[in-house]
Design an enzyme around this catalytic site. Structure first.
Site, PDB file in Angstrom:
ATOM      1  N   HIS A 212      32.593  -4.022  37.135  1.00 61.39           N
ATOM      2  CA  HIS A 212      33.122  -2.727  36.498  1.00 61.39           C
ATOM      3  C   HIS A 212      32.142  -2.085  35.572  1.00 61.39           C
ATOM      4  CE1 HIS A 212      36.933  -0.863  34.788  1.00 61.39           C
ATOM      5  NE2 HIS A 212      36.176  -0.688  33.848  1.00 61.39           N
TER       6      HIS A 212
ATOM      7  N   HIS B 106      36.930  -8.474  26.801  1.00 64.49           N
ATOM      8  CA  HIS B 106      36.067  -7.912  25.926  1.00 64.49           C
ATOM      9  C   HIS B 106      36.226  -8.470  24.641  1.00 64.49           C
ATOM     10  CE1 HIS B 106      33.587  -4.201  24.684  1.00 64.49           C
ATOM     11  NE2 HIS B 106      32.893  -5.141  24.933  1.00 64.49           N
TER      12      HIS B 106
ATOM     13  N   GLU C 175      37.978  -0.048  18.766  1.00 61.58           N
ATOM     14  CA  GLU C 175      38.454   0.808  19.792  1.00 61.58           C
ATOM     15  C   GLU C 175      39.891   1.408  19.397  1.00 61.58           C
ATOM     16  OE1 GLU C 175      38.300  -1.128  23.647  1.00 61.58           O
ATOM     17  OE2 GLU C 175      35.998  -1.963  23.237  1.00 61.58           O
TER      18      GLU C 175
ATOM     19  N   HIS D 219      42.151  -1.992  18.685  1.00 62.58           N
ATOM     20  CA  HIS D 219      41.551  -3.229  18.882  1.00 62.58           C
ATOM     21  C   HIS D 219      40.283  -3.158  18.070  1.00 62.58           C
ATOM     22  CE1 HIS D 219      43.467  -2.980  23.108  1.00 62.58           C
ATOM     23  NE2 HIS D 219      44.106  -3.645  22.242  1.00 62.58           N
TER      24      HIS D 219
ATOM     25  N   HIS E 132      40.412  -8.393  23.553  1.00 61.60           N
ATOM     26  CA  HIS E 132      41.504  -7.396  24.482  1.00 61.60           C
ATOM     27  C   HIS E 132      41.197  -7.321  25.683  1.00 61.60           C
ATOM     28  CE1 HIS E 132      38.216  -4.951  22.918  1.00 61.60           C
ATOM     29  NE2 HIS E 132      38.403  -4.375  23.855  1.00 61.60           N
TER      30      HIS E 132
END
Length: 458
Positions: free
Chosen positions: A295, A338, A344, A368, A374
């Site tokens: 990803h 992560h 974020e 976050h 998260h």
């Protein structure tokens, strides 16, 4: 209002030096500030950067107007004051909180509320006084601004409507901004917002001491992501005549001040320059994605960035998660788990977000912060690994999520932490994650490795 929409014309380009006139010949042909301007207009410059900023970064425009913007009564503190706008974040108005936070969509109020009164700060860092930092706001409104204009002296606004269109009148012209589009109103421009659909709700990012720019493409090449030609600047349009008791509302140091004048601030007959409001349709974004394994990092979906002095580190990035194909093989396709040195803030314009099966709703938000863990919720994780043998290419459709990401650590406003829309059970979406670790096959693997070593030594 339909006739107004039909009249709209835009100028394409990002960072261009534009020229526009509502009356032919209104722009001075050979200089910026002649002794007498065409049609008896006043010449007025608006500077978005210091005079001595490097030429490639310098932003300013010349406006040719019926009356100059200085023609107003003294500013006075707005009554009633606005208690939920912050531009200098400290313990008096906000708190630090490393917990994962999520808010449900706030209802649009029943009482008459325009964009200014419906705007409230969620979080931010830094200070508009020190010209470094950001603020993230949300708004809910149900009526247009009448006989008034807003001016943000603190920083640039990036508007993200989630429901209900915005009809924005600015000194450079008019913009119609629908959900799925964004608008940027640079620091100092006066603007007024009407609501063609009656109600509107959305998000606002504000940056201090910087302006948004297109991200570098690096090895992507010359094309991709947000194309400069898809950004649209307004064309000159003006109002004339008396407007008794017209009010300018100025946000200055996070406080609101008002000044009266007898004319519309949208009296600019012509203008030229590269400091200008603009809009962009997020559906025109050209996303890039992995085509084999793993990803990709979300930075590949950056629409706009406000950089810091440190290369590659943003004061604020605006990142989107648009419809796109997912084709990676042997890969956990939703966003990975992560912990990030950046903070974020996420919002959802419509549809569902790929990492959250439940609870993250259009018009809602999550935060976050720096190094707070998260990632996908339990439902998303279990559903994804259950398809391990059926990972055909698939297309994400009907969704548009976004992220404001900053290197600064945000403080969260008291009212946001005490809001009835704060989801106190957000953490529960990860509590169900169970261990899938297994020692089955571990001993057999060790035996095979031992036999391989023995065979090699013989």
């Amino acid at each position: 209002m339909g006739e107004k929409f039909a009249e709209l014309k835009y100028q394409p380009g990002f960072g261009n030096h534009f020229s526009s006139e509502a009356i032919s010949g209104a722009l001075p042909p050979d200089q910026n500030s002649p002794l007498v301007c065409p049609h008896g207009l006043y010449a007025e410059q608006i500077s978005g950067t210091s005079f001595t900023s490097p030429r490639k970064l310098n932003q300013r425009s010349w406006l040719y107007r019926i009356k100059p913007s200085v023609t107003h009564e003294p500013f006075k503190p707005r009554v009633p004051s606005h208690k939920k706008l912050v531009s200098e974040f400290d313990a008096s108005n906000s708190r630090t909180n490393p917990t994962q936070l999520r808010w449900r969509p706030e209802d649009v109020p029943d009482s008459p509320t325009d964009f200014i009164d419906g705007l409230y700060t969620i979080c931010g860092a830094g200070s508009s006084f020190l010209r470094h930092g950001f603020a993230i706001h949300m708004y809910t409104a149900n009526k247009g601004m009448k006989d008034s204009a807003f001016c943000n002296a603190d920083g640039d606004f990036l508007l993200v409507p989630q429901t209900g269109r915005l009809w924005i009148e600015t000194e450079c012209g008019r913009l119609l901004v629908s959900p799925g589009e964004i608008a940027v109103i640079p620091q100092g421009f006066r603007f007024s917002i009407d609501l063609p659909d009656g109600k509107s709700r959305g998000y606002v990012a504000e940056i201090y001491g910087a302006h948004f720019q297109l991200p570098d493409l690096g090895p992507i090449g010359a094309n991709g992501l947000a194309a400069p030609r898809d950004f649209l600047a307004p064309t000159a349009w003006f109002e004339e005549g008396l407007r008794p008791d017209y009010t300018i509302v100025q946000k200055f140091g996070g406080e609101l001040f008002t000044a009266k004048q007898d004319f519309s601030p949208f009296n600019v007959v012509a203008w030229h320059g590269n400091y200008v409001p603009y809009k962009y349709d997020l559906h025109k974004f050209c996303p890039y994605n992995t085509v084999l394994v793993d990803h990709g990092d979300p930075s590949v979906n950056t629409v706009l960035t406000a950089p810091t002095d440190k290369p590659g580190v943003a004061l604020l990035d605006f990142v989107i998660f648009p419809p796109r194909w997912l084709v990676a093989e042997h890969t956990f396709r939703p966003p990975y788990y992560h912990r990030n040195c950046m903070s974020e803030f996420m919002g959802l314009i419509y549809g569902a977000y790929e990492a959250k099966a439940d609870g993250f709703l259009p018009g809602g938000a999550s935060l976050h912060s720096c190094m707070t863990p998260h990632g996908p919720d339990t439902t998303t994780y279990e559903a994804t690994i259950a398809r391990v043998n059926a990972m055909a290419p698939s297309k994400l459709t009907g969704t548009m999520a976004f992220m404001f990401e900053s290197a600064l650590i945000p403080r969260v406003c008291h009212w946001a932490l005490e809001s009835p829309f704060l989801d106190h059970d957000y953490y529960q979406c990860w509590i169900g994650l169970k261990s899938h670790f297994s020692r089955i096959g571990l001993n057999e693997t060790k035996v095979e490795q031992t036999e391989e070593k023995k065979g090699a030594s013989e």
